[in-house]
Design a protein around this motif. Structure first.
Motif, PDB file in Angstrom:
ATOM      1  N   PHE A  78      43.745  52.820  59.533  1.00 60.72           N
ATOM      2  CA  PHE A  78      44.087  51.593  60.248  1.00 60.72           C
ATOM      3  C   PHE A  78      42.861  51.106  61.023  1.00 60.72           C
ATOM      4  O   PHE A  78      42.226  51.883  61.735  1.00 60.72           O
ATOM      5  CB  PHE A  78      45.256  51.821  61.205  1.00 60.72           C
ATOM      6  CG  PHE A  78      46.552  52.124  60.511  1.00 60.72           C
ATOM      7  CD1 PHE A  78      47.387  51.091  60.092  1.00 60.72           C
ATOM      8  CD2 PHE A  78      46.943  53.430  60.256  1.00 60.72           C
ATOM      9  CE1 PHE A  78      48.587  51.358  59.452  1.00 60.72           C
ATOM     10  CE2 PHE A  78      48.137  53.710  59.615  1.00 60.72           C
ATOM     11  CZ  PHE A  78      48.964  52.674  59.203  1.00 60.72           C
ATOM     12  N   THR A  79      42.542  49.840  60.898  1.00 63.90           N
ATOM     13  CA  THR A  79      41.286  49.338  61.468  1.00 63.90           C
ATOM     14  C   THR A  79      41.476  48.323  62.583  1.00 63.90           C
ATOM     15  O   THR A  79      40.547  48.079  63.355  1.00 63.90           O
ATOM     16  CB  THR A  79      40.420  48.694  60.366  1.00 63.90           C
ATOM     17  OG1 THR A  79      41.184  47.660  59.714  1.00 63.90           O
ATOM     18  CG2 THR A  79      40.011  49.730  59.326  1.00 63.90           C
ATOM     19  N   HIS A  80      42.666  47.720  62.681  1.00 62.42           N
ATOM     20  CA  HIS A  80      42.900  46.671  63.679  1.00 62.42           C
ATOM     21  C   HIS A  80      43.811  47.223  64.777  1.00 62.42           C
ATOM     22  O   HIS A  80      45.036  47.138  64.689  1.00 62.42           O
ATOM     23  CB  HIS A  80      43.519  45.431  63.034  1.00 62.42           C
ATOM     24  CG  HIS A  80      42.705  44.863  61.920  1.00 62.42           C
ATOM     25  ND1 HIS A  80      41.538  44.166  62.137  1.00 62.42           N
ATOM     26  CD2 HIS A  80      42.873  44.913  60.575  1.00 62.42           C
ATOM     27  CE1 HIS A  80      41.031  43.792  60.970  1.00 62.42           C
ATOM     28  NE2 HIS A  80      41.817  44.232  60.008  1.00 62.42           N
ATOM     29  N   ILE A  81      43.204  47.807  65.806  1.00 63.92           N
ATOM     30  CA  ILE A  81      43.964  48.466  66.867  1.00 63.92           C
ATOM     31  C   ILE A  81      43.476  47.965  68.220  1.00 63.92           C
ATOM     32  O   ILE A  81      42.281  47.977  68.502  1.00 63.92           O
ATOM     33  CB  ILE A  81      43.802  49.997  66.800  1.00 63.92           C
ATOM     34  CG1 ILE A  81      44.252  50.525  65.430  1.00 63.92           C
ATOM     35  CG2 ILE A  81      44.609  50.670  67.914  1.00 63.92           C
ATOM     36  CD1 ILE A  81      43.902  51.974  65.199  1.00 63.92           C
ATOM     37  N   ASP A  82      44.420  47.505  69.042  1.00 60.06           N
ATOM     38  CA  ASP A  82      44.113  47.106  70.411  1.00 60.06           C
ATOM     39  C   ASP A  82      44.792  48.053  71.380  1.00 60.06           C
ATOM     40  O   ASP A  82      45.913  48.524  71.122  1.00 60.06           O
ATOM     41  CB  ASP A  82      44.583  45.673  70.679  1.00 60.06           C
ATOM     42  CG  ASP A  82      43.752  44.634  69.930  1.00 60.06           C
ATOM     43  OD1 ASP A  82      42.625  44.956  69.519  1.00 60.06           O
ATOM     44  OD2 ASP A  82      44.251  43.498  69.761  1.00 60.06           O
ATOM     45  N   LEU A  83      44.141  48.319  72.511  1.00 60.15           N
ATOM     46  CA  LEU A  83      44.692  49.185  73.547  1.00 60.15           C
ATOM     47  C   LEU A  83      44.831  48.402  74.843  1.00 60.15           C
ATOM     48  O   LEU A  83      43.908  47.691  75.244  1.00 60.15           O
ATOM     49  CB  LEU A  83      43.780  50.393  73.809  1.00 60.15           C
ATOM     50  CG  LEU A  83      43.382  51.281  72.634  1.00 60.15           C
ATOM     51  CD1 LEU A  83      42.492  52.414  73.113  1.00 60.15           C
ATOM     52  CD2 LEU A  83      44.613  51.837  71.943  1.00 60.15           C
ATOM     53  N   VAL A  84      45.977  48.535  75.490  1.00 61.08           N
ATOM     54  CA  VAL A  84      46.156  48.027  76.853  1.00 61.08           C
ATOM     55  C   VAL A  84      46.890  49.104  77.631  1.00 61.08           C
ATOM     56  O   VAL A  84      47.541  49.987  77.051  1.00 61.08           O
ATOM     57  CB  VAL A  84      46.921  46.686  76.905  1.00 61.08           C
ATOM     58  CG1 VAL A  84      46.133  45.586  76.219  1.00 61.08           C
ATOM     59  CG2 VAL A  84      48.298  46.826  76.270  1.00 61.08           C
ATOM     60  N   PHE A  85      46.829  49.019  78.974  1.00 61.44           N
ATOM     61  CA  PHE A  85      47.269  50.157  79.773  1.00 61.44           C
ATOM     62  C   PHE A  85      48.327  49.819  80.810  1.00 61.44           C
ATOM     63  O   PHE A  85      48.614  50.631  81.687  1.00 61.44           O
ATOM     64  CB  PHE A  85      46.038  50.803  80.430  1.00 61.44           C
ATOM     65  CG  PHE A  85      44.953  51.131  79.442  1.00 61.44           C
ATOM     66  CD1 PHE A  85      45.100  52.181  78.554  1.00 61.44           C
ATOM     67  CD2 PHE A  85      43.808  50.353  79.374  1.00 61.44           C
ATOM     68  CE1 PHE A  85      44.113  52.477  77.621  1.00 61.44           C
ATOM     69  CE2 PHE A  85      42.813  50.636  78.447  1.00 61.44           C
ATOM     70  CZ  PHE A  85      42.969  51.708  77.561  1.00 61.44           C
ATOM     71  N   ASP A  86      48.918  48.634  80.724  1.00 61.71           N
ATOM     72  CA  ASP A  86      50.035  48.300  81.601  1.00 61.71           C
ATOM     73  C   ASP A  86      50.858  47.183  80.975  1.00 61.71           C
ATOM     74  O   ASP A  86      50.446  46.551  79.994  1.00 61.71           O
ATOM     75  CB  ASP A  86      49.561  47.903  83.007  1.00 61.71           C
ATOM     76  CG  ASP A  86      48.632  46.696  82.999  1.00 61.71           C
ATOM     77  OD1 ASP A  86      49.077  45.602  82.606  1.00 61.71           O
ATOM     78  OD2 ASP A  86      47.465  46.848  83.395  1.00 61.71           O
ATOM     79  N   GLY A  87      52.051  46.964  81.541  1.00 63.39           N
ATOM     80  CA  GLY A  87      52.966  45.998  80.970  1.00 63.39           C
ATOM     81  C   GLY A  87      52.472  44.574  80.989  1.00 63.39           C
ATOM     82  O   GLY A  87      52.657  43.819  80.025  1.00 63.39           O
TER      83      GLY A  87
END
Length: 237
Positions: A28-37
């Motif tokens: 998988f190459t298209h991954i975004d990370l966020v850390f709160d709602g």
């Protein structure tokens, strides 16, 4: 499938980054990370995702709190990640729009397998131009397979992928009785090895959309001890 855009939402950065690393190793190459709602809501408003991994317990807005708002933006599968294990917590996740539920600590490869299964179902729920599609008219509501839309009394009703897929399956087999295990096998593509509430939760979500009074269904009825069927009113096609 591996070109799907995935959003990981978890306040534990180490877990989010570990999961992203595993997914990249799996292709998988298209991954975004966020850390709160709040960041999750902003990301969903700016980008179209095909899969969302959503932590339940986060400071500020929890996963359960933001899930209904995400559902207004996208019908992408939502997989909850949480340390909570009770049936009530699982049902709460399904009730607010989740599609799957996995508890911490988890095997990352199991999460990958769940993601692949959800993406496969999500893709199958979308119409393919090479396949015949139709409009199923039940009077009060219509299901358009080619547009992947549910219209109730003239207004389009947002419908998550698995809810739409289950409704479409029932529309294609009106007046036919299906057991809970058969629906799970035909729609989810898996055997129902234990008695869980997944099918009932999705049946309820359909009733909330198509019935005048979900507590007194006219269309999607239950035959006690036998299963469910979608009734085609006389004079409709």
């Amino acid at each position: 499938m591996n070109d799907a855009k995935i959003l990981i939402v978890d306040d534990e950065r180490s877990i989010a980054e570990m999961m992203a690393t595993v997914l990249r190793k799996e292709g998988f190459t298209h991954i975004d990370l966020v850390f709160d709602g709040e960041a999750a809501l902003a990301a969903c408003g700016q980008q179209r995702y095909e899969m969302i991994l959503l932590d339940v317990m986060m400071p500020g807005l929890s996963g359960l709190e933001i899930c209904p708002f995400i559902r207004q933006i996208t019908d992408a599968p939502i997989l909850f990640l949480t340390a909570r294990t009770s049936d009530f917590d699982k049902l709460s996740g399904f009730a607010v729009g989740g599609d799957d539920y996995i508890t911490k600590p988890f095997n990352p490869l199991e999460v990958v397998a769940r993601i692949r299964a959800q993406l496969r179902r999500y893709t199958q729920a979308k119409p393919q131009s090479s396949q015949p599609a139709g409009i199923y008219n039940f009077g009060r509501f219509q299901v358009d397979e080619s547009e992947a839309t549910l219209t109730v009394e003239g207004s389009v009703s947002p419908c998550p992928a698995l809810v739409f897929q289950l409704l479409l399956f029932l529309c294609k087999h009106p007046n036919r009785l299906f057991s809970k295990s058969e629906l799970y096998r035909r729609v989810w593509g898996e055997e129902l090895y234990h008695d869980d509430n997944t099918v009932m939760v999705h049946i309820h979500r359909i009733r909330e959309r198509i019935e005048r009074d979900p507590s007194k269904p006219e269309y999607l009825v239950n035959i006690r001890g036998m299963g469910y069927k979608l009734i085609l009113p006389k004079g409709t096609t």
